[in-house]
Design an enzyme around this catalytic site. Structure first.
Site, PDB file in Angstrom:
ATOM      1  N   ASP A  58      83.286   1.252  26.323  1.00  0.00           N
ATOM      2  CA  ASP A  58      82.563   0.923  25.015  1.00  0.00           C
ATOM      3  C   ASP A  58      82.445  -0.439  24.748  1.00  0.00           C
ATOM      4  O   ASP A  58      83.109  -1.326  25.426  1.00  0.00           O
ATOM      5  CB  ASP A  58      83.695   1.446  23.868  1.00  0.00           C
ATOM      6  CG  ASP A  58      82.717   1.435  22.372  1.00  0.00           C
ATOM      7  OD1 ASP A  58      82.108   0.510  21.882  1.00  0.00           O
ATOM      8  OD2 ASP A  58      82.722   2.863  22.050  1.00  0.00           O
TER       9      ASP A  58
ATOM     10  N   MET B 256      83.214  17.488  16.808  1.00  0.00           N
ATOM     11  CA  MET B 256      82.011  17.195  17.844  1.00  0.00           C
ATOM     12  C   MET B 256      82.783  16.765  19.262  1.00  0.00           C
ATOM     13  O   MET B 256      82.628  16.930  20.153  1.00  0.00           O
ATOM     14  CB  MET B 256      81.010  15.860  17.592  1.00  0.00           C
ATOM     15  CG  MET B 256      80.038  15.573  18.165  1.00  0.00           C
ATOM     16  SD  MET B 256      79.083  16.898  18.969  1.00  0.00           S
ATOM     17  CE  MET B 256      79.173  16.734  20.438  1.00  0.00           C
TER      18      MET B 256
ATOM     19  N   HIS C  16      68.814  20.107  18.009  1.00  0.00           N
ATOM     20  CA  HIS C  16      70.139  19.906  17.370  1.00  0.00           C
ATOM     21  C   HIS C  16      69.982  19.272  15.986  1.00  0.00           C
ATOM     22  O   HIS C  16      70.617  18.399  15.746  1.00  0.00           O
ATOM     23  CB  HIS C  16      70.927  18.938  18.294  1.00  0.00           C
ATOM     24  CG  HIS C  16      72.263  18.569  18.136  1.00  0.00           C
ATOM     25  ND1 HIS C  16      73.106  19.696  17.817  1.00  0.00           N
ATOM     26  CD2 HIS C  16      72.825  17.669  17.914  1.00  0.00           C
ATOM     27  CE1 HIS C  16      74.510  19.096  17.428  1.00  0.00           C
ATOM     28  NE2 HIS C  16      74.311  17.798  17.581  1.00  0.00           N
TER      29      HIS C  16
ATOM     30  N   GLY D 230      84.270   9.773  20.796  1.00  0.00           N
ATOM     31  CA  GLY D 230      84.683   9.201  22.216  1.00  0.00           C
ATOM     32  C   GLY D 230      86.139   9.473  22.144  1.00  0.00           C
ATOM     33  O   GLY D 230      86.755   9.651  23.146  1.00  0.00           O
TER      34      GLY D 230
ATOM     35  N   GLY E  97      84.567   5.141  19.710  1.00  0.00           N
ATOM     36  CA  GLY E  97      84.341   5.804  18.515  1.00  0.00           C
ATOM     37  C   GLY E  97      85.195   7.080  18.257  1.00  0.00           C
ATOM     38  O   GLY E  97      85.910   7.318  18.970  1.00  0.00           O
ATOM     39  N   GLY E  98      84.779   7.395  16.924  1.00  0.00           N
ATOM     40  CA  GLY E  98      85.509   8.844  16.666  1.00  0.00           C
ATOM     41  C   GLY E  98      85.446   9.798  17.380  1.00  0.00           C
ATOM     42  O   GLY E  98      86.337  10.462  17.772  1.00  0.00           O
TER      43      GLY E  98
ATOM     44  N   THR F 280      75.000  11.449  21.463  1.00  0.00           N
ATOM     45  CA  THR F 280      74.335  10.347  20.506  1.00  0.00           C
ATOM     46  C   THR F 280      73.211  11.013  19.664  1.00  0.00           C
ATOM     47  O   THR F 280      72.039  11.362  20.456  1.00  0.00           O
ATOM     48  CB  THR F 280      73.937   9.209  21.080  1.00  0.00           C
ATOM     49  OG1 THR F 280      75.071   8.618  21.905  1.00  0.00           O
ATOM     50  CG2 THR F 280      73.500   7.957  20.207  1.00  0.00           C
TER      51      THR F 280
ATOM     52  N   GLY G 239      80.975   5.103  25.094  1.00  0.00           N
ATOM     53  CA  GLY G 239      81.253   5.179  23.314  1.00  0.00           C
ATOM     54  C   GLY G 239      82.677   5.556  23.102  1.00  0.00           C
ATOM     55  O   GLY G 239      82.892   6.126  22.226  1.00  0.00           O
ATOM     56  N   ALA G 240      83.604   5.319  23.981  1.00  0.00           N
ATOM     57  CA  ALA G 240      85.016   5.928  24.030  1.00  0.00           C
ATOM     58  C   ALA G 240      85.738   5.392  23.081  1.00  0.00           C
ATOM     59  O   ALA G 240      86.842   5.972  22.770  1.00  0.00           O
ATOM     60  CB  ALA G 240      85.409   6.045  25.312  1.00  0.00           C
TER      61      ALA G 240
END
Length: 312
Positions: free
Chosen positions: A34, A227, A177, A13, A10-11, A118, A7-8
């Site tokens: 990703d 995050m 969480h 990642g 994405g924001g 995720t 997922g690298a």
């Protein structure tokens, strides 16, 4: 030590990959995956940063080349929250993504430590556990839900309120969480005392901090940078422990003895095989005890949802 980020592009990642490229120990390998075609380019971009961390990026349906030989896998792939959405609204899309990626982890690097970022983490970790079980490779000491964002937010908000240096404050956060399942143990912060009102307000702010960011970004995203920092802190702690450093403690959401729920976030001593010891949550205040008892139904439902998703 090889770390894979799934997922690298994405924001979260990209922020996570940047921090790992600059902070992983010299000689580490970082692989980015990703589905998005931009991913190899993200790796090229980061490769220009002068640190002794080798980096490669992979895109497409197959994560195999990114996963081969990985010691730590951090999964941030999925869709982000929009205003009005709860973390659980993400479930339908993200559940399928996590299931697919964890199947690939089981096949390519079954002994790796896995950190699930995720959302909804309460449920996606349960999905991952079921997938790993079906593949015959589940080790409950190597699967983590990354809840570090709740800890760093708690540290920040307490430091702000009490005029402390943020780096000097460490608030244990237990439970899950999302929403009411997030329980900061403010009674256990050394050298700081709170009024009942402060405890109620801080707890609520910590539980709703994700929404604070979603609303502030006005539909343009969710908490990606904080995050990314939280995931990097957790990933780097895990790497240090796997390399033999003693006394590394982080809170994370793991399968424990089932005293409260099958999965539960608590302080963990990390070691060469993942979780070395699940530490006691200590003595709770009356407010915390109440909050703990009040969250368990929600937490157990979230977990059951994950199990059902894989077994349906």
């Amino acid at each position: 030590m090889k770390v894979a980020v799934l997922g690298a592009a994405g924001g979260i990642g990209q922020a996570l990959a940047l921090l790992l490229k600059t902070q992983l120990p010299s000689g580490s390998e970082l692989s980015l995956y990703d589905i998005a075609p931009v991913t190899p380019g993200v790796a090229v971009d980061l490769s220009h940063i002068p640190t002794a961390v080798k980096i490669k990026g992979f895109s497409g349906e197959d994560a195999t080349p990114a996963l081969e030989g990985a010691d730590v896998v951090l999964i941030s792939a999925g869709v982000a929250r929009k205003p009005g959405m709860d973390r659980s609204d993400l479930f339908n899309v993200n559940a399928g993504i996590v299931k697919n990626l964890v199947q690939q982890v089981a096949k390519n690097c079954p002994k790796a430590c896995i950190g699930i970022i995720t959302n909804p983490v309460n449920t996606t970790v349960a999905i991952a556990a079921e997938v790993l079980k079906k593949a015959g490779v589940y080790d409950k000491n190597k699967l983590f839900g990354v809840t570090t964002l709740d800890i760093i937010r708690s540290n920040t908000f307490v430091a702000e309120l009490k005029g402390k240096q943020p780096g000097e404050v460490e608030v244990p956060v237990i439970g899950g969480h999302s929403g009411v399942t997030i329980l900061p143990l403010l009674s256990q912060v050394p050298g700081v005392s709170f009024t009942e009102q402060e405890v109620a307000d801080l707890t609520k702010r910590i539980q709703n901090a994700g929404t604070e960011v979603v609303e502030a970004k006005a539909g343009g995203g969710s908490a990606t940078l904080s995050m990314g920092q939280a995931a990097a802190r957790f990933g780097l702690s895990l790497v240090r422990a796997l390399q033999g450093e003693q006394g590394v403690v982080e809170c994370a959401y793991v399968e424990g003895d089932g005293q409260y729920a099958r999965f539960f976030s608590q302080p963990l001593l990390l070691g060469k095989n993942g979780v070395e010891e699940r530490k006691s949550i200590g003595t709770l205040s009356a407010f915390e005890q109440n909050a703990l008892e009040g969250m368990l139904d929600t937490l157990k439902k979230d977990i059951a949802l994950g199990k059902e998703f894989v077994n349906k």
